[in-house]
Design a protein around this motif. Structure first.
Motif, PDB file in Angstrom:
ATOM      1  N   SER A  59       1.144   4.204  -1.745  1.00 12.81           N
ATOM      2  CA  SER A  59       0.812   3.532  -2.994  1.00 12.81           C
ATOM      3  C   SER A  59      -0.475   2.749  -2.811  1.00 12.81           C
ATOM      4  O   SER A  59      -0.925   2.518  -1.701  1.00 12.81           O
ATOM      5  N   SER A  60      -1.060   2.370  -3.922  1.00 14.90           N
ATOM      6  CA  SER A  60      -2.238   1.520  -3.894  1.00 14.90           C
ATOM      7  C   SER A  60      -1.960   0.307  -4.762  1.00 14.90           C
ATOM      8  O   SER A  60      -1.143   0.347  -5.677  1.00 14.90           O
ATOM      9  N   THR A  61      -2.630  -0.780  -4.473  1.00 12.66           N
ATOM     10  CA  THR A  61      -2.432  -2.016  -5.205  1.00 12.66           C
ATOM     11  C   THR A  61      -3.481  -2.127  -6.295  1.00 12.66           C
ATOM     12  O   THR A  61      -4.663  -1.898  -6.052  1.00 12.66           O
ATOM     13  N   LYS A  62      -3.013  -2.465  -7.481  1.00 11.85           N
ATOM     14  CA  LYS A  62      -3.913  -2.667  -8.613  1.00 11.85           C
ATOM     15  C   LYS A  62      -3.549  -3.979  -9.287  1.00 11.85           C
ATOM     16  O   LYS A  62      -2.386  -4.367  -9.319  1.00 11.85           O
ATOM     17  N   THR A  63      -4.555  -4.645  -9.819  1.00 14.54           N
ATOM     18  CA  THR A  63      -4.311  -5.851 -10.590  1.00 14.54           C
ATOM     19  C   THR A  63      -4.129  -5.461 -12.045  1.00 14.54           C
ATOM     20  O   THR A  63      -4.959  -4.767 -12.617  1.00 14.54           O
TER      21      THR A  63
END
Length: 86
Positions: A59-63
């Motif tokens: 997964s990747s982190t997004k704001t």
């Protein structure tokens, strides 16, 4: 914000005067948890319907900006890069 939403703690926070909205708002962790669960269901459906061999790839982190404030969201990825969350 890595904590899971706890109803009893949320009630105590509201009674103590904590904000409902905002970065550390009472509802922010619940919205994050629900959104991440929806994304997990969405990628599962995407992988089940994919014609080519494909699988999860972390997964990747997004704001994310929402009505209750901004928060970090863990967005799942697939190996082929064809998953576009809706």
């Amino acid at each position: 914000m890595t904590n899971k939403f706890n109803f009893n703690d949320a009630v105590k926070d509201l009674q103590a005067g904590k904000n409902l909205n905002g970065k550390d708002g009472v509802l922010t962790s619940l919205i994050k948890q629900l959104t991440e669960a929806a994304l997990q269901a969405e990628i599962e459906q995407h992988l089940d319907n994919d014609q080519q061999p494909n699988r999860k790839n972390g997964s990747s982190t997004k704001t994310v900006k929402s009505a209750v404030g901004s928060f970090e969201l863990n967005t799942p990825r697939d190996r082929s890069g064809s998953f576009e969350p809706q």
